[in-house]
Design a protein around this motif. Structure first.
Motif, PDB file in Angstrom:
ATOM      1  N   ARG A  30      20.320  46.724  24.629  1.00 23.21           N
ATOM      2  CA  ARG A  30      19.574  46.724  23.373  1.00 23.21           C
ATOM      3  C   ARG A  30      18.388  47.640  23.528  1.00 23.21           C
ATOM      4  N   SER A  31      18.071  48.363  22.470  1.00 28.71           N
ATOM      5  CA  SER A  31      16.850  49.163  22.411  1.00 28.71           C
ATOM      6  C   SER A  31      15.953  48.596  21.327  1.00 28.71           C
ATOM      7  N   PHE A  32      14.667  48.579  21.610  1.00 27.27           N
ATOM      8  CA  PHE A  32      13.664  48.083  20.677  1.00 27.27           C
ATOM      9  C   PHE A  32      12.718  49.222  20.330  1.00 27.27           C
ATOM     10  N   PHE A  38       1.642  52.048  24.100  1.00 28.28           N
ATOM     11  CA  PHE A  38       0.973  50.920  24.738  1.00 28.28           C
ATOM     12  C   PHE A  38       1.705  49.614  24.442  1.00 28.28           C
ATOM     13  N   ALA A  39       2.132  49.426  23.186  1.00 30.71           N
ATOM     14  CA  ALA A  39       2.876  48.212  22.819  1.00 30.71           C
ATOM     15  C   ALA A  39       4.198  48.138  23.579  1.00 30.71           C
ATOM     16  N   ALA A  40       4.859  49.272  23.737  1.00 25.92           N
ATOM     17  CA  ALA A  40       6.119  49.303  24.484  1.00 25.92           C
ATOM     18  C   ALA A  40       5.877  48.950  25.950  1.00 25.92           C
ATOM     19  N   THR A  41       4.798  49.467  26.505  1.00 18.44           N
ATOM     20  CA  THR A  41       4.462  49.169  27.898  1.00 18.44           C
ATOM     21  C   THR A  41       4.171  47.680  28.078  1.00 18.44           C
ATOM     22  N   ALA A  42       3.439  47.089  27.142  1.00 20.06           N
ATOM     23  CA  ALA A  42       3.149  45.659  27.214  1.00 20.06           C
ATOM     24  C   ALA A  42       4.432  44.838  27.166  1.00 20.06           C
ATOM     25  N   MET A  43       5.393  45.266  26.349  1.00 17.72           N
ATOM     26  CA  MET A  43       6.658  44.534  26.276  1.00 17.72           C
ATOM     27  C   MET A  43       7.414  44.635  27.592  1.00 17.72           C
ATOM     28  N   VAL A  44       7.385  45.792  28.227  1.00 16.72           N
ATOM     29  CA  VAL A  44       8.042  45.950  29.533  1.00 16.72           C
ATOM     30  C   VAL A  44       7.442  44.970  30.544  1.00 16.72           C
ATOM     31  N   VAL A  45       6.137  44.844  30.559  1.00 20.73           N
ATOM     32  CA  VAL A  45       5.483  43.918  31.487  1.00 20.73           C
ATOM     33  C   VAL A  45       5.897  42.476  31.182  1.00 20.73           C
ATOM     34  N   HIS A  65       7.886  55.134  22.183  1.00 19.08           N
ATOM     35  CA  HIS A  65       7.736  53.959  21.321  1.00 19.08           C
ATOM     36  C   HIS A  65       8.923  53.030  21.476  1.00 19.08           C
ATOM     37  N   THR A  66       9.630  53.118  22.580  1.00 19.50           N
ATOM     38  CA  THR A  66      10.861  52.337  22.740  1.00 19.50           C
ATOM     39  C   THR A  66      10.928  51.653  24.096  1.00 19.50           C
ATOM     40  N   VAL A  67      11.687  50.567  24.099  1.00 17.60           N
ATOM     41  CA  VAL A  67      12.055  49.876  25.328  1.00 17.60           C
ATOM     42  C   VAL A  67      13.558  49.636  25.239  1.00 17.60           C
ATOM     43  N   SER A  68      14.281  50.063  26.258  1.00 20.43           N
ATOM     44  CA  SER A  68      15.717  49.813  26.323  1.00 20.43           C
ATOM     45  C   SER A  68      16.009  48.903  27.504  1.00 20.43           C
ATOM     46  N   VAL A  69      16.886  47.927  27.253  1.00 26.37           N
ATOM     47  CA  VAL A  69      17.257  46.935  28.254  1.00 26.37           C
ATOM     48  C   VAL A  69      18.758  47.038  28.478  1.00 26.37           C
ATOM     49  N   ALA A  88      18.972  38.207  28.080  1.00 20.45           N
ATOM     50  CA  ALA A  88      18.974  38.843  26.761  1.00 20.45           C
ATOM     51  C   ALA A  88      18.365  37.916  25.713  1.00 20.45           C
ATOM     52  N   ARG A  89      18.712  36.650  25.760  1.00 18.43           N
ATOM     53  CA  ARG A  89      18.169  35.679  24.812  1.00 18.43           C
ATOM     54  C   ARG A  89      16.652  35.582  24.931  1.00 18.43           C
ATOM     55  N   ARG A  90      16.166  35.545  26.163  1.00 21.63           N
ATOM     56  CA  ARG A  90      14.718  35.450  26.389  1.00 21.63           C
ATOM     57  C   ARG A  90      13.996  36.717  25.909  1.00 21.63           C
ATOM     58  N   VAL A  91      14.598  37.877  26.144  1.00 20.91           N
ATOM     59  CA  VAL A  91      14.002  39.127  25.658  1.00 20.91           C
ATOM     60  C   VAL A  91      13.988  39.119  24.131  1.00 20.91           C
ATOM     61  N   GLN A  92      15.071  38.676  23.526  1.00 21.58           N
ATOM     62  CA  GLN A  92      15.160  38.593  22.066  1.00 21.58           C
ATOM     63  C   GLN A  92      14.064  37.690  21.508  1.00 21.58           C
ATOM     64  N   GLU A  93      13.781  36.601  22.185  1.00 24.08           N
ATOM     65  CA  GLU A  93      12.752  35.656  21.741  1.00 24.08           C
ATOM     66  C   GLU A  93      11.342  36.227  21.841  1.00 24.08           C
ATOM     67  N   LEU A  94      11.087  37.057  22.848  1.00 21.74           N
ATOM     68  CA  LEU A  94       9.729  37.588  23.013  1.00 21.74           C
ATOM     69  C   LEU A  94       9.467  38.829  22.165  1.00 21.74           C
ATOM     70  N   ALA A  95      10.507  39.490  21.716  1.00 19.39           N
ATOM     71  CA  ALA A  95      10.364  40.741  20.968  1.00 19.39           C
ATOM     72  C   ALA A  95       9.469  40.622  19.720  1.00 19.39           C
ATOM     73  N   PRO A  96       9.625  39.584  18.886  1.00 17.03           N
ATOM     74  CA  PRO A  96       8.775  39.500  17.686  1.00 17.03           C
ATOM     75  C   PRO A  96       7.269  39.457  18.018  1.00 17.03           C
ATOM     76  N   GLY A  97       6.908  38.871  19.112  1.00 20.43           N
ATOM     77  CA  GLY A  97       5.510  38.820  19.522  1.00 20.43           C
ATOM     78  C   GLY A  97       4.927  40.184  19.843  1.00 20.43           C
ATOM     79  N   HIS A  98       5.795  41.143  20.051  1.00 19.22           N
ATOM     80  CA  HIS A  98       5.384  42.527  20.309  1.00 19.22           C
ATOM     81  C   HIS A  98       5.627  43.417  19.091  1.00 19.22           C
ATOM     82  N   GLN A  99       5.999  42.801  17.968  1.00 17.89           N
ATOM     83  CA  GLN A  99       6.364  43.520  16.746  1.00 17.89           C
ATOM     84  C   GLN A  99       7.440  44.562  17.021  1.00 17.89           C
ATOM     85  N   ALA A 100       8.389  44.198  17.874  1.00 16.19           N
ATOM     86  CA  ALA A 100       9.497  45.087  18.236  1.00 16.19           C
ATOM     87  C   ALA A 100      10.636  44.897  17.247  1.00 16.19           C
ATOM     88  N   SER A 101      11.245  45.993  16.872  1.00  8.99           N
ATOM     89  CA  SER A 101      12.399  45.906  15.970  1.00  8.99           C
ATOM     90  C   SER A 101      13.593  46.633  16.573  1.00  8.99           C
TER      91      SER A 101
END
Length: 101
Positions: A30-32, A38-45, A65-69, A88-101
């Motif tokens: 999945r790519s977000f 900076f937001a992408a980097t925070a999501m990676v962490v 501006h992307t993160v790929s998993v 994948a489920r856990r990443v999907q759950e945290l994505a909205p908190g980073h405003q990732a689409s």
């Protein structure tokens, strides 16, 4: 206990519950898109923290501006297992908190 590979049907069933995720070259992927580098980097962490918690690690690609998993289970011969689905489920759950689409 070794992780057991999921069947193609099991993978398809799990993917139906993971919007935006797909099976590519034997991996769950999945790519977000995020609002800034900076937001992408925070999501990676944040993903790295989850991976440590689960003791299961994916390939992460940080773009401007992307993160790929991309994840599969090495100990299962590179197959997709429940461990991958859980990550994948856990990443999907945290994505909205980073405003990732």
């Amino acid at each position: 206990m070794a992780a057991e590979p999921l069947s193609q049907k099991e993978i398809e069933d799990r993917l139906a519950e993971l919007p935006g995720w797909s099976l590519s070259e034997g991996r769950l992927t999945r790519s977000f898109r995020l609002g800034s580098h900076f937001a992408a980097t925070a999501m990676v962490v944040h993903i790295a923290q989850v991976q440590e918690e689960l003791n299961h690690h994916s390939d992460l690609t940080l773009g401007y501006h992307t993160v790929s998993v991309s994840v599969h289970t090495h100990s299962a011969g590179g197959a997709v297992t429940e461990k991958d689905v859980e990550l994948a489920r856990r990443v999907q759950e945290l994505a909205p908190g980073h405003q990732a689409s």
